[in-house]
Design an enzyme around this catalytic site. Structure first.
Site, PDB file in Angstrom:
ATOM      1  N   ALA A  47       0.818  -1.215   0.000  1.00  0.00           N
ATOM      2  CA  ALA A  47       0.000   0.000   0.000  1.00  0.00           C
ATOM      3  C   ALA A  47       0.850   1.262   0.000  1.00  0.00           C
ATOM      4  O   ALA A  47       0.373   2.337  -0.378  1.00  0.00           O
ATOM      5  CB  ALA A  47      -0.909   0.004   1.237  1.00  0.00           C
ATOM      6  N   LYS A  48       2.112   1.152   0.400  1.00  0.00           N
ATOM      7  CA  LYS A  48       2.969   2.330   0.499  1.00  0.00           C
ATOM      8  C   LYS A  48       3.328   2.921  -0.862  1.00  0.00           C
ATOM      9  O   LYS A  48       3.801   4.068  -0.926  1.00  0.00           O
ATOM     10  CB  LYS A  48       4.239   1.986   1.281  1.00  0.00           C
ATOM     11  CG  LYS A  48       3.987   1.586   2.726  1.00  0.00           C
ATOM     12  CD  LYS A  48       3.320   2.701   3.532  1.00  0.00           C
ATOM     13  CE  LYS A  48       3.237   2.341   5.010  1.00  0.00           C
ATOM     14  NZ  LYS A  48       2.649   3.417   5.825  1.00  0.00           N
TER      15      LYS A  48
END
Length: 346
Positions: A47-48
């Site tokens: 998700a980063k």
């Protein structure tokens, strides 16, 4: 006229629009329907990627990032990988201060992406000069032309998920989502996603996941930072020994804490029962669902979305290593989700 070649301009164009996948075997005895937002489908496998590409784009737009700039960040691994990936594509240098709690797999991946890595002791206070927070700050001061992403205290961390993850989940669930379950670390993922979803439907419950050894749950409930809550734990990318301003505590309804051991075993169960090879923090998020279920949080009409933040390949030397699990004492008194034995043909 020739047909156009169908290709993306760069790997960064693949960030976002990750799939929503229904959970089946793990949740068959639970009330409601459960869906995983599988962030490992991002090109950097977490998700980063969302915050890395968004914050860099904003810095470029504002003229903060220029040719030959250096990007510096504090990371447990995933944000660092995403920043290193984006830096290599765009031609920036990347320096990362990493917690020693990060798996060797993650650290090797950061180096493979061209980043300069400083490994800092995990079990020191946030204001200790050896902490990865303070090391990153020092490196920023010492490096001309650098920018410090500072994800823990950067409002853009929230904004990135407000503009991407939240709208995606709302569209994918056709607005039927009733609960969001997400881990709370820097707080950007849960805060930005929840902010968007609650604007669409304020009745959506936002359920956060914290670790034993972290201060976030108690701070949410009392507004007190309790140093006695802080002690070493093994889960990466979850919980904190400080209060990140990238967490909007007002938008989170509840916190629950999960153990290192149960989260590790749950990651293995997700792989063996759902066929999704996910990371340690995904195991923590799924373990939290089981605990919220036992507390009567869900009913037959619930439509629950859980965010699985990253890919299992980053934890081969940890939760997917029988030796590591055994060394932590995680096989004592619990059902062991071990891979099948290897048979060598002679």
């Amino acid at each position: 006229m020739k047909n156009q070649i169908k290709a993306y301009d760069s790997i960064l164009d693949l960030v976002g629009n990750t799939p929503l996948v229904k959970l089946n075997r793990l949740t068959e005895s639970l009330l409601g329907d459960f869906y995983a937002k599988v962030e490992a489908f991002n090109p950097g496998h977490s998700a980063k990627d969302r915050i890395a590409t968004y914050i860099i784009a904003e810095a470029e737009r504002k003229g903060i990032l220029k040719a030959n700039s250096t990007i510096i960040e504090t990371t447990s691994g995933n944000t660092g990988f995403s920043l290193a990936m984006a830096s290599m594509v765009k031609g920036y240098e990347c320096i990362l201060a990493v917690s020693s709690k990060s798996s060797p797999d993650k650290i090797d991946m950061l180096r493979a992406m061209g980043a300069k890595v400083y490994v800092c002791p995990a079990h020191v206070s946030a204001d200790d000069p050896r902490s990865y927070y303070e090391v990153a700050k020092r490196l920023h001061k010492e490096t001309p032309g650098s920018i410090y992403i500072n994800q823990y205290f950067n409002e853009l961390n929230i904004e990135a998920h407000y503009k991407s993850t939240g709208p995606e989940i709302w569209e994918q669930t056709a607005g039927q989502i009733t609960h969001l379950v997400a881990c709370s670390g820097t707080g950007g993922t849960i805060s930005g996603t929840a902010r968007y979803l609650k604007e669409q439907n304020p009745n959506i419950k936002v359920l956060a996941v914290d670790a034993y050894g972290s201060v976030l749950k108690k701070y949410h409930e009392t507004g007190e930072f309790d140093h006695n809550e802080v002690y070493p734990y093994r889960i990466e990318g979850l919980g904190k020994n400080l209060i990140p301003t990238a967490t909007d505590f007002n938008i989170i309804d509840r916190y629950i804490k999960v153990t290192d051991s149960e989260s590790a075993h749950m990651a293995r169960r997700i792989a063996t029962e759902e066929g999704m090879f996910v990371g340690y923090t995904s195991g923590a998020a799924m373990q939290a669902i089981m605990q919220y279920h036992l507390e009567g949080e869900f009913d037959s009409d619930s439509k629950v979305v859980v965010i699985f933040p990253d890919h299992g390949s980053r934890y081969m030397s940890k939760v997917y290593s029988d030796e590591w699990m055994d060394n932590q004492g995680f096989f004592e008194g619990e059902k062991a989700f071990k891979p099948k034995e290897i048979e060598y043909i002679k």
